[in-house]
Design a protein around this motif. Structure first.
Motif, PDB file in Angstrom:
ATOM      1  N   LEU A 132       0.808  -1.222   0.000  1.00 23.27           N
ATOM      2  CA  LEU A 132       0.000   0.000   0.000  1.00 23.27           C
ATOM      3  C   LEU A 132       0.843   1.275   0.000  1.00 23.27           C
ATOM      4  O   LEU A 132       0.420   2.295  -0.548  1.00 23.27           O
ATOM      5  CB  LEU A 132      -0.947   0.009   1.200  1.00 23.27           C
ATOM      6  CG  LEU A 132      -2.106  -0.976   1.132  1.00 23.27           C
ATOM      7  CD1 LEU A 132      -2.773  -1.117   2.494  1.00 23.27           C
ATOM      8  CD2 LEU A 132      -3.117  -0.530   0.088  1.00 23.27           C
ATOM      9  N   LEU A 133       2.013   1.251   0.604  1.00 22.96           N
ATOM     10  CA  LEU A 133       2.841   2.462   0.700  1.00 22.96           C
ATOM     11  C   LEU A 133       3.143   3.102  -0.653  1.00 22.96           C
ATOM     12  O   LEU A 133       2.916   4.302  -0.818  1.00 22.96           O
ATOM     13  CB  LEU A 133       4.132   2.166   1.457  1.00 22.96           C
ATOM     14  CG  LEU A 133       4.011   2.160   2.970  1.00 22.96           C
ATOM     15  CD1 LEU A 133       5.293   1.664   3.617  1.00 22.96           C
ATOM     16  CD2 LEU A 133       3.640   3.522   3.509  1.00 22.96           C
ATOM     17  N   PRO A 134       3.630   2.366  -1.652  1.00 23.57           N
ATOM     18  CA  PRO A 134       3.903   3.041  -2.934  1.00 23.57           C
ATOM     19  C   PRO A 134       2.647   3.528  -3.632  1.00 23.57           C
ATOM     20  O   PRO A 134       2.675   4.542  -4.328  1.00 23.57           O
ATOM     21  CB  PRO A 134       4.621   1.971  -3.768  1.00 23.57           C
ATOM     22  CG  PRO A 134       4.521   0.704  -3.029  1.00 23.57           C
ATOM     23  CD  PRO A 134       4.088   0.979  -1.647  1.00 23.57           C
ATOM     24  N   ILE A 135       1.530   2.843  -3.425  1.00 25.53           N
ATOM     25  CA  ILE A 135       0.269   3.274  -4.050  1.00 25.53           C
ATOM     26  C   ILE A 135      -0.180   4.602  -3.463  1.00 25.53           C
ATOM     27  O   ILE A 135      -0.549   5.526  -4.183  1.00 25.53           O
ATOM     28  CB  ILE A 135      -0.820   2.186  -3.862  1.00 25.53           C
ATOM     29  CG1 ILE A 135      -0.434   0.912  -4.611  1.00 25.53           C
ATOM     30  CG2 ILE A 135      -2.181   2.692  -4.322  1.00 25.53           C
ATOM     31  CD1 ILE A 135      -1.306  -0.281  -4.281  1.00 25.53           C
ATOM     32  N   VAL A 136      -0.130   4.711  -2.143  1.00 26.55           N
ATOM     33  CA  VAL A 136      -0.544   5.946  -1.470  1.00 26.55           C
ATOM     34  C   VAL A 136       0.453   7.066  -1.757  1.00 26.55           C
ATOM     35  O   VAL A 136       0.068   8.208  -2.000  1.00 26.55           O
ATOM     36  CB  VAL A 136      -0.702   5.697   0.045  1.00 26.55           C
ATOM     37  CG1 VAL A 136      -0.910   6.991   0.799  1.00 26.55           C
ATOM     38  CG2 VAL A 136      -1.870   4.751   0.299  1.00 26.55           C
TER      39      VAL A 136
END
Length: 198
Positions: A132-136
């Motif tokens: 989720l970190l790179p998406i956010v």
């Protein structure tokens, strides 16, 4: 309190309903633990004031934190449900998933020690956060710009969208009265000529 969850996929642990159900269980669990501790002390004859003091550190404080986190997460999820299907909703859903999985990771010792999650859940929650970190992160600046109030509302030299922090700070300083003139008390700090004893 007998509820258990078998986590098998990353998608399962980052599902908003799974996270909310887990936070609900955690709030109920901490409430029950706080109640049991207080009742045990009362049965031992401890004064009510001392019972409150003895349950505050490890029980009531944890209950308050878990309840607050659960309430914020629930409000976030309810807000997302009211949004139209748009890129903003998709982004905020991912942000809620990231926030929720971070909460799960924070409370993982309690969740696993009480048997709510299986042993695989820890690794799955970590993997969900890493996914989720790179998406956010990818759309974070654009989302902040879309949701942020305009500069004139903030009225902050540091929070301006143009990025000219130093120019704005200088303009604020120079806007004051008599900022470039000599102070009225300047003569008090300069020694008088001829008073040296050398």
């Amino acid at each position: 309190m007998q509820q258990r969850v078998e986590c098998t996929t990353v998608e399962h642990v980052q599902d908003l309903k799974t996270i909310l159900d887990t936070l609900n269980w955690l709030a109920a669990y901490t409430l029950e633990q706080t109640y049991r501790r207080a009742q045990g002390l009362l049965q031992q004859g401890v004064h009510r004031f001392d019972v409150r003091n003895s349950t505050q550190i490890f029980y009531a404080k944890d209950l308050a934190i878990v309840f607050g986190e659960r309430t914020m997460f629930n409000a976030f999820c309810e807000f997302i449900k009211t949004m139209d299907l748009a890129p903003e909703r998709t982004y905020l859903t991912r942000l809620a998933e990231l926030y929720g999985t971070t909460l799960l990771l924070k409370h993982m010792p309690t969740l696993q020690s009480e048997g709510y999650f299986n042993a695989e859940a820890f690794r799955l929650v970590q993997e969900a956060i890493l996914q989720l970190l790179p998406i956010v992160k990818q759309d974070a600046v654009a989302m902040i710009d879309a949701l942020a109030p305009p500069d004139f509302i903030l009225n902050s030299p540091l929070g301006a969208a143009d990025g000219n922090v130093y120019e704005r700070m200088e303009a604020e300083i120079m806007a004051g009265q008599d900022v470039t003139g000599r102070a009225s008390w300047w003569h008090e700090i300069i020694p008088t000529v001829g008073s040296s004893k050398l």
